[in-house]
Design an enzyme around this catalytic site. Structure first.
Site, mmCIF file in Angstrom:
data_model
loop_
_atom_site.group_PDB
_atom_site.id
_atom_site.type_symbol
_atom_site.label_atom_id
_atom_site.label_comp_id
_atom_site.label_asym_id
_atom_site.label_seq_id
_atom_site.Cartn_x
_atom_site.Cartn_y
_atom_site.Cartn_z
ATOM 1 N N GLU A 112 46.604 26.021 43.356
ATOM 2 C CA GLU A 112 46.409 26.439 44.901
ATOM 3 C C GLU A 112 47.529 25.729 45.660
ATOM 4 O OE1 GLU A 112 42.722 27.416 45.981
ATOM 5 O OE2 GLU A 112 42.102 28.711 44.560
ATOM 6 N N ASN B 215 47.809 25.780 38.999
ATOM 7 C CA ASN B 215 47.225 27.195 38.078
ATOM 8 C C ASN B 215 46.927 27.499 39.782
ATOM 9 O OD1 ASN B 215 45.010 28.155 36.669
ATOM 10 N ND2 ASN B 215 43.104 27.345 38.424
ATOM 11 N N HIS C 185 41.635 36.465 39.590
ATOM 12 C CA HIS C 185 40.262 36.848 40.496
ATOM 13 C C HIS C 185 41.015 38.169 40.860
ATOM 14 C CE1 HIS C 185 38.402 33.426 39.838
ATOM 15 N NE2 HIS C 185 39.563 32.714 40.507
ATOM 16 N N GLU D 17 40.635 31.922 35.649
ATOM 17 C CA GLU D 17 39.401 32.210 36.116
ATOM 18 C C GLU D 17 39.231 33.746 36.578
ATOM 19 O OE1 GLU D 17 39.751 30.176 39.511
ATOM 20 O OE2 GLU D 17 39.982 28.050 39.147
ATOM 21 N N ASP E 61 38.120 37.451 36.625
ATOM 22 C CA ASP E 61 36.437 38.308 37.029
ATOM 23 C C ASP E 61 36.803 39.126 37.939
ATOM 24 O OD1 ASP E 61 37.566 37.638 39.554
ATOM 25 O OD2 ASP E 61 35.143 35.888 39.721
HETATM 26 C C1 XIL Z 1 34.488 28.296 43.533
HETATM 27 C C2 XIL Z 1 32.893 27.815 42.183
HETATM 28 O O1 XIL Z 1 33.255 28.998 41.776
HETATM 29 C C3 XIL Z 1 31.687 28.003 43.499
HETATM 30 O O2 XIL Z 1 31.177 27.614 42.905
HETATM 31 C C4 XIL Z 1 32.577 27.269 44.621
HETATM 32 O O3 XIL Z 1 31.527 27.299 45.472
HETATM 33 C C5 XIL Z 1 33.727 27.034 45.558
HETATM 34 O O4 XIL Z 1 34.933 27.401 44.038
HETATM 35 N N1 XIL Z 1 39.799 29.275 42.117
HETATM 36 C C6 XIL Z 1 39.615 28.254 42.218
HETATM 37 C C7 XIL Z 1 38.286 27.216 42.147
HETATM 38 O O5 XIL Z 1 40.432 27.206 41.636
HETATM 39 O O6 XIL Z 1 37.617 26.322 42.195
HETATM 40 C C8 XIL Z 1 36.808 28.607 42.690
HETATM 41 O O7 XIL Z 1 35.439 28.021 41.619
HETATM 42 C C9 XIL Z 1 36.843 29.539 42.580
HETATM 43 C C10 XIL Z 1 38.642 29.946 43.618
#
Ligand code: XIL
Length: 299
Positions: free
Chosen positions: A127, A169, A206, A235, A237
């Protein structure tokens, strides 16, 4: 095939899941996770605050619980994540300049040494780009150590574990037309041209109403792969868990030979970091949602 992991393996890919160490005692959770997935990412346990809570004092207890569960059950592991503006321990948040740069290097070396030869892919940097139209780096304490912090992180990582694929990432980089995507593309192209060691790009995926899936995601994956890196959906969702959107994402990965696999960010909706969006593949009672069947049929 009758599970996501086995179906993905038919094309040499994996289907992964984020695992929380605190849930490994929940047999409903672990039975789904073990049955369906063949790759694991620690949801929080390999992050900086978890693995180096005090400077120079590494703690792999929670990370190893996830790692050992994964390996004992025959899964590969994605490492997440070594250099990030978020979830830094307090001591790191208060550092700056050359001291922070050195702390980042020492952290990467310390964590990667512990898992040397054991991690399929590491998210070395997470990020680093800003949202919106600027195409700029995100402001952070790491960014303020100098624009070269990302390439220093990757060079450090390559030396620490030459067997791991090294990934950059990020999120909001799935839509090819977005400035953030273009900025990330230009960085990866520059790294490849200059020999900075980068092997893969992770697309968090996401998706929600403010950052919806767009069919040009396939173009994005193809364009990055054409730079000579692997790509992965890291990741996933989707707010509301549209079966069609889930299938589209899977089909986009399958369409790109350098797409290594797909990871969903949790097992059941109640396990999601944004559980109110009911974004995952399993209901809270462990039953399969329509999106599950859609993904399995797409694989
Ligand atoms: C999130 C987790 O799912 C949570 O449990 C935590 O509180 C915060 O982080 N991007 C990422 C992940 O790279 O590491 C994050 O995970 C979600 C967004």
């Amino acid at each position: 095939e009758s599970t996501l992991g086995a179906a993905a393996a038919q094309s040499g890919r994996y289907f992964g899941v984020a695992i929380a160490s605190g849930k490994l005692g929940d047999s409903a959770y672990t039975s789904i996770a073990n049955r369906e997935f063949n790759s694991v990412t620690a949801e929080n346990e390999m992050k900086i605050d978890a693995t180096e809570p005090q400077r120079g004092r590494f703690d792999f207890s929670a990370a190893d619980r996830v790692y050992n569960w994964a390996v004992q059950n025959g899964k590969e592991v994605r490492g997440h994540t070594l250099a990030w503006h978020s979830q830094q321990p307090g001591w790191m948040q208060s550092l700056s300049g050359s001291a922070l740069r050195q702390a980042m290097i020492d952290h990467i070396k310390g964590v990667m040494a512990h898992y040397k030869g054991k991690i399929a892919q590491w998210d070395v940097v997470n990020e680093a780009f800003a949202d919106g139209s600027s195409g700029a780096r995100r402001d952070s304490n790491l960014q303020r150590t100098g624009n070269d912090w990302i390439e220093v992180a990757f060079r450090t990582a390559r030396a620490a574990d030459p067997s791991a694929k090294l990934c950059y990432n990020d999120y909001n980089v799935e839509n090819w037309t977005w400035a953030k995507t273009q900025a990330m593309y230009n960085m990866v192209r520059d790294f490849k041209q200059r020999g900075v060691p980068i092997d893969c790009v992770g697309f968090q995926a996401h998706f929600n109403s403010g950052s919806p899936y767009n069919s040009n995601f396939r173009t994005t994956l193809q364009n990055f792969a054409a730079l000579g890196v692997d790509v992965a959906v890291t990741e996933l969702d989707i707010q509301g868990a549209s079966p069609t959107t889930y299938a589209n994402v899977v089909n986009d990965c399958l369409a790109v030979s350098r797409c290594l696999g797909v990871t969903v960010w949790g097992v059941r909706d109640m396990d999601s970091w944004r559980s109110g969006d009911t974004p995952l593949l399993f209901n809270n009672d462990g039953s399969k949602k329509p999106a599950y069947t859609s993904v399995l049929n797409a694989l």
